[in-house]
Design an enzyme around this catalytic site. Structure first.
Site, PDB file in Angstrom:
ATOM      1  N   SER A  39       0.835  -1.197   0.000  1.00  0.00           N
ATOM      2  CA  SER A  39       0.000   0.000   0.000  1.00  0.00           C
ATOM      3  C   SER A  39       0.869   1.245   0.000  1.00  0.00           C
ATOM      4  O   SER A  39       2.044   1.202   0.392  1.00  0.00           O
ATOM      5  CB  SER A  39      -0.887   0.006   1.256  1.00  0.00           C
ATOM      6  OG  SER A  39      -1.599   1.220   1.393  1.00  0.00           O
ATOM      7  N   TYR A  92      -2.263  -0.126  10.647  1.00  0.00           N
ATOM      8  CA  TYR A  92      -2.291  -0.561   9.251  1.00  0.00           C
ATOM      9  C   TYR A  92      -0.990  -0.159   8.556  1.00  0.00           C
ATOM     10  O   TYR A  92      -0.366  -0.972   7.864  1.00  0.00           O
ATOM     11  CB  TYR A  92      -3.493   0.045   8.538  1.00  0.00           C
ATOM     12  CG  TYR A  92      -3.601  -0.327   7.083  1.00  0.00           C
ATOM     13  CD1 TYR A  92      -3.860  -1.637   6.705  1.00  0.00           C
ATOM     14  CD2 TYR A  92      -3.443   0.620   6.076  1.00  0.00           C
ATOM     15  CE1 TYR A  92      -3.950  -1.998   5.370  1.00  0.00           C
ATOM     16  CE2 TYR A  92      -3.538   0.281   4.741  1.00  0.00           C
ATOM     17  CZ  TYR A  92      -3.788  -1.026   4.390  1.00  0.00           C
ATOM     18  OH  TYR A  92      -3.882  -1.378   3.064  1.00  0.00           O
TER      19      TYR A  92
END
Length: 253
Positions: free
Chosen positions: A149, A162
């Site tokens: 990501s 995250y």
């Protein structure tokens, strides 16, 4: 001393892209989203695919294996990857795509979400690669692709844990590039911004269908096509990292 001659240029229109016909790939998190889109993209180019997911679902593609496996269970991952290698006569590609997210203030995100993100995003990636790398070493070539990501490249408020898991994936993949390159194995980080999937929907995870933030995101096919591009580069080169973001997403940092 004479200088080495320059490599011969590629003739126009004959760039030596890799042919994926017959290549054997395992994809985690393959029942939906980016994993499902990638399965379609690889199969369309003649690759054989093993689809790993907790549900055992995924697209009904010719010759595809659909295997129910929780990537946090190392023994189950070993068995699933071994079954795929036995079916296909080896492996060429492993794509670590399984992932979960949860967005909110550091003290607001439930601890169970923290635990799940670390187990799935970090341990799950390690488990897949531990299972797959021996088969790539047998082949003497191959590709590891981590769908990480943009959150693995910079820290975003409201995504602390995250981001931590995604930074871990990026570091793991970059380290494996250093370890495995001499064995003909390439390791690439794919770092998307927002992608419109069911990722992080429901259970208070921070995304809601119908919001402009979600509807303006990229599509899973966008990421799948980038992965295909990475996999089809000629073997004398490797792409360490590729980042992509929707036009609607602001720049941070």
């Amino acid at each position: 001393m004479s200088q080495p001659s320059a490599p011969t240029p590629y003739p126009n229109g004959t760039y030596p892209a890799e042919d994926l016909t017959g290549r054997a790939a395992v994809i985690s998190g393959a029942s939906s989203g980016i994993g499902e889109a990638l399965a379609h993209a690889l199969a369309a180019r003649g690759a054989r695919v093993a689809l790993l997911s907790r549900s055992g679902g995924g697209p009904d593609l010719p010759g595809a294996l659909r295997l129910a496996v929780d990537v946090t269970d190392s023994a189950a991952v070993d068995a699933a990857v071994g079954a795929a290698a036995a079916e296909f006569g080896g492996l060429d590609i492993a794509v670590a795509n399984a992932g979960v997210g949860s967005y909110g203030g550091f003290l607001d995100v439930p601890r169970r979400h923290d635990t799940e993100m670390v187990a799935t995003n970090v341990t799950g990636t390690i488990n897949l690669y531990r299972a797959a790398v021996p088969f790539l070493l047998e082949r003497g070539r191959g590709d590891l692709v981590t769908v990480t990501s943009e959150a693995g490249r910079r820290g975003f408020p409201g995504e602390a844990v995250y981001c931590a898991t995604k930074f871990a994936q990026v570091g793991l993949t970059r380290a494996l590039d250093g370890e495995l390159r001499e064995h003909g194995i390439r390791a690439t980080n794919i770092c998307p911004g927002g992608v419109w999937t069911n990722f992080a929907m429901g259970d208070g995870r921070g995304r809601q269908h119908g919001s402009t933030q979600v509807e303006d995101m990229m599509r899973a096919d966008d990421v799948a096509e980038l992965i295909v591009f990475v996999l089809t580069r000629p073997r004398h080169m490797r792409i360490l990292e590729s980042a992509l973001r929707p036009m609607s997403e602001q720049q941070w940092g």
